[in-house]
Design an enzyme around this catalytic site. Structure first.
Site, PDB file in Angstrom:
ATOM      1  N   ASP A   5       4.328  -1.571  -0.325  1.00  0.00           N
ATOM      2  CA  ASP A   5       3.095  -0.952   0.149  1.00  0.00           C
ATOM      3  C   ASP A   5       2.218  -2.017   0.798  1.00  0.00           C
ATOM      4  OD1 ASP A   5       2.075  -2.418  -1.956  1.00  0.00           O
ATOM      5  OD2 ASP A   5       1.584  -0.697  -3.208  1.00  0.00           O
ATOM      6  N   GLU A  34       5.430  -9.358  -8.465  1.00  0.00           N
ATOM      7  CA  GLU A  34       4.032  -8.931  -8.522  1.00  0.00           C
ATOM      8  C   GLU A  34       3.807  -8.019  -9.726  1.00  0.00           C
ATOM      9  OE1 GLU A  34       1.312  -5.602  -6.236  1.00  0.00           O
ATOM     10  OE2 GLU A  34       3.243  -6.204  -5.407  1.00  0.00           O
ATOM     11  N   ASP A  55      -0.544  -3.546  -0.237  1.00  0.00           N
ATOM     12  CA  ASP A  55      -0.872  -4.663  -1.123  1.00  0.00           C
ATOM     13  C   ASP A  55       0.317  -5.609  -1.284  1.00  0.00           C
ATOM     14  OD1 ASP A  55      -3.486  -3.956  -1.550  1.00  0.00           O
ATOM     15  OD2 ASP A  55      -3.060  -2.739  -3.319  1.00  0.00           O
ATOM     16  N   ASP A 107       5.793  -4.904  -4.252  1.00  0.00           N
ATOM     17  CA  ASP A 107       5.832  -3.465  -3.970  1.00  0.00           C
ATOM     18  C   ASP A 107       5.934  -3.202  -2.472  1.00  0.00           C
ATOM     19  OD1 ASP A 107       5.564  -3.007  -6.652  1.00  0.00           O
ATOM     20  OD2 ASP A 107       3.424  -2.522  -6.578  1.00  0.00           O
TER      21      ASP A 107
END
Length: 654
Positions: free
Chosen positions: A518, A437, A520, A516
């Site tokens: 997180d 990403e 998202d 990541d």
């Protein structure tokens, strides 16, 4: 002496009784991790299901006890306890201690029986530190206990009773299994599935581990009762509950052809995917087989004849559109379950039915039932055929979209996307591709990787949600196309422009999603998993799709540094080095891969010697189908309910 001269009869080891199971457990139960641990429960429950299939059992109770042992009790006939003529010991002891011993091998006892490997309860006994069998039969309670498969005493009467059935309790050997604790949701999915596949049977699942139930938001023991009166009709409605139905009817088949009991349930919805789930003797045949071939053949044959009889194919031919078999299956959700006396399983995971006689039986049964339904329901029949026409039109559009993409990128080296940083090795078996990403993380990954066998494909933001679009629209999305082209997976290689992916030119043995840690990142993971599940499921079935696990923290105390992959590891570091003083912890929280320099990214997330990868698997295809359609589809209420129910486990970043 040389090795050759020293090799004699004394080197030949004979494993007696259940020793072979303890020596090579994965040969008998699949593996020694989470899957194998839960398989022990399935083997015991299968015995109770066999009693139900024979008409002698209506209720099965499964309990996860406080000490993580398992109890399974049924109200069947009870395992025989009389003396076995050949073995000269109780039949109960034979069943519990001898491989491939049991009533399922005698067709006068069980016409059909479940269980994939046929290893039976004796394997569970061998892989348990302790197991206790109790049989309620003839007004008496018979009991025998075992240690690692060996009887501790002869079968004895320990009381009287007015019930009948069998009660098994076992404690898995934690020195064998690398996963120690049972997961309630995994067992619940299987018990729900068994209840749907065996209408009229009540299966109760109870979790007595109060610490686990409290974590899940329950005040006291957790309990579910699984019962289905409608069987596969209820099952297909459950799987399809998050989609918009084309019409509300379930096309239902329950018959027997050539001594093969056949049950099937069919629904059509407005989505663009085909969702077929097949079972043989309660086994989820994720690789399909002859029963699925017979089903698809009948569906295509009957619907095509109906379209021809109603002059629909003539209109399409004028537009140079020819209907293919899979056009009839777009928007189809179906479950088919057959019972076979002597099933022959094949395929990579031994979950593909090979019995040729079953194909013809299913073809005949489904053909007759579907023909009758279409004749009796002209309105619904027209809706199905209209959906088929739309699918055929979209398929032609998809072919044009692929051709257009291929024309656009002639200079990118064999159709490879320009953003792909390829590896130098050309042997797919040695190569892996990271889908990363963001350009920042992609840059770190390109610098930190081993260029010989690791390729990097950066993607920009959140890709298309393929669950909500027509098939051909996915090929119009740049990031989706980049992934497909980089992998070397191809579509539409035969005259029917089939949706089935072709993996002959697959360029990497492993595909690794790296995002990541997180919210998202988790969303992008889910979007990518949806793409692979709907468009390239074979990569998941073959065990070639992985999710990278970057560390959440880097903890430092003086000269000691350690990467921590979760909160538990961070707290363990604090307990070990903190001296009770929280302020003496320096903790670096990684919110994004781009925060790591190339060396750190290699060391923590990409180096095969030190990294932690999660392999993506499909244990329960029907449940996976339901979950993807619920999370990624257009129906909001089920998704909201799921989020509220699982809010405790949500990945929420401050």
């Amino acid at each position: 002496m040389t090795a050759e001269e020293n090799y004699s009869a004394s080197n030949i080891q004979v494993l007696e009784g259940l020793e072979a199971v303890r020596k090579r457990p994965a040969m008998y139960i699949g593996d020694i991790s989470e899957k194998g641990l839960h398989h022990l429960v399935y083997e015991v429950v299968d015995n109770s299901i066999d009693e139900a299939l024979a008409g002698f059992c209506t209720h099965i109770e499964v309990t996860i006890n406080e000490d993580n042992s398992i109890t399974v009790q049924d109200n069947g006939r009870g395992i025989p306890v009389d003396m076995h003529e050949k073995e000269h010991r109780s039949a109960l002891e034979v069943v519990m201690t001898v491989l491939h011993a049991g009533g399922k091998f005698d067709k006068s006892s069980y016409k059909v029986s479940g269980g994939l490997h046929g290893v039976g309860v004796s394997c569970v006994n061998a892989l348990s530190t302790t197991m206790r069998s109790q049989v309620f039969r003839d007004g008496k309670i018979y009991q025998q206990e075992y240690s690692k498969g060996k009887p501790l005493y002869d079968v004895k009467v320990v009381g009287t009773t007015d019930i009948h059935g069998t009660r098994q309790q076992f404690w898995p050997d934690t020195s064998i299994f690398i996963v120690k604790e049972y997961k309630y949701d995994i067992l619940a999915n299987r018990m729900r599935e068994l209840a749907y596949l065996n209408a009229g049977i009540t299966i109760t699942l109870t979790d007595m581990r109060l610490d686990k139930t409290a974590e899940a938001g329950f005040d006291g023991p957790r309990k579910d009762v699984f019962f289905s009166e409608g069987g596969l009709k209820d099952f297909v409605r459950y799987i399809d509950s998050t989609r918009t139905h084309l019409f509300d009817d379930v096309i239902y088949i329950n018959t027997e052809k050539n001594d093969v009991p056949i049950e099937a349930a069919i629904m059509y919805n407005t989505s663009y995917s085909e969702n077929l789930h097949s079972y043989v003797n309660n086994i989820n045949t994720i690789e399909g087989g002859t029963h699925l071939t017979g089903f698809r053949t009948a569906l295509t044959r009957v619907l095509k004849k109906y379209a021809e009889d109603n002059k629909i194919t003539e209109k399409l031919e004028k537009q140079h559109i020819e209907i293919s078999g899979e056009d009839f299956r777009e928007g189809l959700t179906a479950v088919i379950s057959v019972k076979v006396m002597e099933p022959q399983f094949e395929g990579q995971t031994k979950t593909k039915l090979g019995n040729n006689e079953v194909s013809g039986a299913v073809n005949q049964a489904v053909g007759e039932a579907l023909t009758y339904y279409l004749e009796e329901h002209p309105k619904e029949a027209k809706m199905i055929v209209d959906k088929v026409v739309l699918a055929a039109t979209a398929r032609i559009a998809a072919r044009k979209a692929r051709e257009q993409v291929q024309r656009k990128s002639p200079m990118t080296g064999g159709g490879l996307p320009g953003k792909l940083a390829d590896c130098s090795d050309r042997d797919p078996a040695r190569c892996e591709m990271f889908i990363v990403e963001g350009d920042s993380a992609g840059g770190s990954a390109k610098q930190g990787r081993d260029r010989h066998y690791q390729a990097i494909l950066p993607i920009r933001g959140k890709i298309f949600n393929v669950e909500r679009v027509q098939w051909h629209q996915a090929f119009e999305h740049e990031e989706v196309n980049n992934i497909i082209q980089a992998l070397g997976v191809r579509f539409g290689l035969n005259p029917e422009d089939t949706k089935e992916a072709n993996y002959d030119k697959l360029r990497y043995y492993k595909t690794i999603i790296m995002t990541d840690a997180d919210v998202d990142g988790s969303h992008i993971d889910t979007l990518l998993l949806t793409l692979f599940f709907r468009y390239m499921p074979q990569l998941i079935k073959d065990g070639r799709l992985y999710i990278a696990t970057p560390p959440l923290y880097k903890c430092t105390k003086g000269k000691v540094s350690e990467y921590c992959y979760d909160e538990v590891a961070r707290q363990r570091f604090i307990d070990a080095y903190g001296d009770g003083n929280q302020d003496s912890i320096k903790t670096q929280r990684y919110k994004g891969l781009g925060e790591m320099n190339p060396e750190q990214l290699w060391e923590t997330t990409m180096n095969p010697e030190t990294r932690l990868l999660k392999q993506v698997t499909i244990e329960d295809a029907a449940e996976a189908d339901y979950t993807f359609s619920m999370l990624m589809g257009g129906d909001v209420p089920p998704r909201r309910e799921f989020i509220e129910r699982n809010a405790t486990y949500a990945n929420v970043d401050a």
